[in-house]
Design an enzyme around this catalytic site. Structure first.
Site, mmCIF file in Angstrom:
data_model
loop_
_atom_site.group_PDB
_atom_site.id
_atom_site.type_symbol
_atom_site.label_atom_id
_atom_site.label_comp_id
_atom_site.label_asym_id
_atom_site.label_seq_id
_atom_site.Cartn_x
_atom_site.Cartn_y
_atom_site.Cartn_z
ATOM 1 N N LYS A 196 -11.867 -1.808 7.112
ATOM 2 C CA LYS A 196 -11.045 -2.718 7.906
ATOM 3 C C LYS A 196 -11.457 -2.626 9.373
ATOM 4 O O LYS A 196 -11.940 -3.574 9.947
ATOM 5 C CB LYS A 196 -9.553 -2.386 7.769
ATOM 6 C CG LYS A 196 -9.053 -2.137 6.345
ATOM 7 C CD LYS A 196 -8.815 -3.374 5.558
ATOM 8 C CE LYS A 196 -8.540 -3.234 4.083
ATOM 9 N NZ LYS A 196 -7.636 -2.216 3.622
ATOM 10 N N TRP A 244 0.839 -1.217 0.000
ATOM 11 C CA TRP A 244 0.000 0.000 0.000
ATOM 12 C C TRP A 244 0.863 1.251 0.000
ATOM 13 O O TRP A 244 0.558 2.230 -0.682
ATOM 14 C CB TRP A 244 -0.969 0.001 1.174
ATOM 15 C CG TRP A 244 -2.005 -1.085 1.088
ATOM 16 C CD1 TRP A 244 -2.187 -2.124 1.958
ATOM 17 C CD2 TRP A 244 -3.012 -1.258 0.060
ATOM 18 N NE1 TRP A 244 -3.225 -2.922 1.531
ATOM 19 C CE2 TRP A 244 -3.744 -2.420 0.383
ATOM 20 C CE3 TRP A 244 -3.340 -0.551 -1.093
ATOM 21 C CZ2 TRP A 244 -4.805 -2.882 -0.407
ATOM 22 C CZ3 TRP A 244 -4.392 -1.016 -1.884
ATOM 23 C CH2 TRP A 244 -5.108 -2.165 -1.536
ATOM 24 N N ASP A 249 -1.422 6.641 6.408
ATOM 25 C CA ASP A 249 -2.490 5.746 5.985
ATOM 26 C C ASP A 249 -2.734 4.781 7.146
ATOM 27 O O ASP A 249 -1.927 3.897 7.408
ATOM 28 C CB ASP A 249 -2.042 4.990 4.722
ATOM 29 C CG ASP A 249 -3.064 3.958 4.256
ATOM 30 O OD1 ASP A 249 -4.109 3.782 4.923
ATOM 31 O OD2 ASP A 249 -2.804 3.324 3.210
HETATM 32 C C1 LIG Z 1 -7.144 -1.781 2.210
HETATM 33 C C2 LIG Z 1 -6.086 -0.747 2.279
HETATM 34 C C3 LIG Z 1 -6.011 0.283 1.315
HETATM 35 C C4 LIG Z 1 -6.940 0.378 0.132
HETATM 36 O O1 LIG Z 1 -8.164 0.799 0.562
HETATM 37 P P1 LIG Z 1 -9.375 1.111 -0.471
HETATM 38 O O2 LIG Z 1 -10.368 1.699 0.458
HETATM 39 O O3 LIG Z 1 -9.767 -0.213 -1.047
HETATM 40 O O4 LIG Z 1 -8.868 2.050 -1.487
HETATM 41 C C5 LIG Z 1 -5.023 1.232 1.472
HETATM 42 N N1 LIG Z 1 -4.152 1.183 2.498
HETATM 43 C C6 LIG Z 1 -4.193 0.203 3.434
HETATM 44 C C7 LIG Z 1 -3.211 0.215 4.551
HETATM 45 C C8 LIG Z 1 -5.164 -0.789 3.341
HETATM 46 O O5 LIG Z 1 -5.205 -1.762 4.272
#
Ligand SMILES: *Cc1c(COP(=O)(O)O)cnc(C)c1O
Length: 379
Positions: free
Chosen positions: A214, A121, A190
């Site tokens: 998540k 990511w 993030d």
């Molecule tokens: C799942 C995830 C993403 C992507 O998220 P989307 O909402 O599907 O764009 C980005 N960063 C991390 C750390 C993730 O776990």
């Protein structure tokens, strides 16, 4: 056996009531939600607070929905102990949209930003900044060892516009135990897969983002926490919907927000605050779960956690079986026993148990019991 369905047929009312027992759900995202939250959604889905409408049918500008939105904002601020100069935004497009919105809004041409590459990511976030032809320096990376650890001992450019890092690496199963020291350069993180798993000091952060699916709620909404001095950086020559200021000035109601997703996030926040007892209690619960699972694996040589010990994630426990040929069987038999979602990400293989906030100790204990029994029959 955990999965079973009971159907009660009531001929008088011609109503078929289905009570489905739920599995232990270790999916990485979309992921398990707290059962009391799902029950409340079910309870009030047809008639939201006596309105005679579902929350998905009311106007996003009605007092009914604004109360939901404002309560979610207030709970976020209380849970994270956010100073007054932070705003909470509810946006769409997933965390993946933040990969480009962050540099588009916060990284002026002529400046550069520091990025830390700790997984797939993080790498995607770097790639999006590069597509925009922004100047970004990758100041540390753990790619040399399959992203199995969190880097240490890097130095930050004191003139960087921000330092971007991924607080929890969902696919690789690593997590920052403490956040990078930047000497005043704003942190951008993030936190998609570990937001609200434990308390932290928000002061060094300029911006935090998280896709909800998540650890916060259902898919469809992305939470952005942004400090006022970052909002002041936003240029006017980017499209309206892609400017953070558009959404902060209108309390996330510039256009129609994902109302149902925000409503469910609000209930999850309420659950953390009122039932779990806040982030300190949440962290104790999460550590107990992670200690149980890692502790069990460390004590035998049948299962092997893939992350370096000091970098292990509280949320995504990635592991291999000593005999990798047994992994398929392990995942299939776990699934038959009502333990779902244990397959590792397709890019890395192996196994992964995502034990987000909504997963309780009982679920992890059931997983460990299954893992013990699997050793007995296959060890
Ligand atoms: C799942 C995830 C993403 C992507 O998220 P989307 O909402 O599907 O764009 C980005 N960063 C991390 C750390 C993730 O776990």
């Amino acid at each position: 056996m955990l999965v079973h369905t009971i159907c009660i047929f009531n001929p008088a009312q011609e109503v078929k009531l289905t009570m489905a027992a739920r599995i232990y759900n270790f999916n990485p995202g979309p992921a398990a939600l707290p059962l009391p939250v799902l029950e409340q959604v079910k309870e009030e889905f047809l008639d939201f607070k006596g309105s005679g409408m579902s929350v998905s049918e009311v106007s996003h500008r009605s007092p009914l929905f604004e109360e939901v939105l404002n309560d979610a904002v207030a709970r976020f601020k209380r849970l994270l102990k956010l100073p007054d100069d932070f705003k909470i935004l509810f946006l769409q497009g997933g965390a993946s949209t933040q990969f480009f919105m962050v540099p588009m809004n916060l990284l002026p041409n002529g400046s550069s930003a520091d990025y830390i590459n700790t997984g797939s990511w993080a790498k995607k976030a770097i790639k999006e900044a590069e597509i925009l032809k922004k100047s970004c320096n990758v100041i540390a990376s753990s790619e040399d060892k399959n992203y199995s650890y969190i880097p240490k001992g890097f130095s930050i450019d004191p003139s960087a516009a921000y330092v971007h890092f991924t607080s929890n690496n969902t696919i690789e199963g690593t997590q920052w135990a403490s956040f990078p020291e930047t000497g005043g350069v704003p942190l951008v993180s993030d936190m998609s897969s570990d937001m609200l798993c434990k308390p932290f000091n928000p002061a060094p952060f300029g911006l935090i983002y998280a896709g909800a699916q998540k650890n916060l709620g259902p898919a469809g909404v992305t939470v952005v926490i942004i400090r006022d001095d970052m909002l002041a950086r936003v240029p006017k020559d980017i499209p309206t919907m892609l400017r953070y200021t558009t959404h902060s000035e209108k309390n996330s109601l510039y256009n129609t927000p994902p109302c149902v997703a925000i409503y469910i996030v609000q209930l999850v926040l309420k659950w953390i605050e009122d039932s779990v007892g806040g982030l300190e209690a949440m962290e104790r619960r999460n550590r107990e779960k992670a200690d149980l699972l890692y502790g069990f694996m460390d004590a035998a040589d049948f299962y092997r956690p893939t992350a370096a010990k000091d970098s292990r994630s509280l949320m995504n426990v990635t592991f291999r079986l000593a005999d990798e040929n047994l992994e398929k069987k392990f995942i299939a038999e776990a699934s038959q026993s009502g333990l779902g979602g244990l397959k590792g990400h397709r890019s890395v293989g192996g196994c992964r148990a995502s034990i987000y906030n909504a997963i309780d100790l009982k679920a992890v204990q059931s997983l460990v019991d299954f893992m013990k029994a699997f050793v007995d029959t296959n060890g």
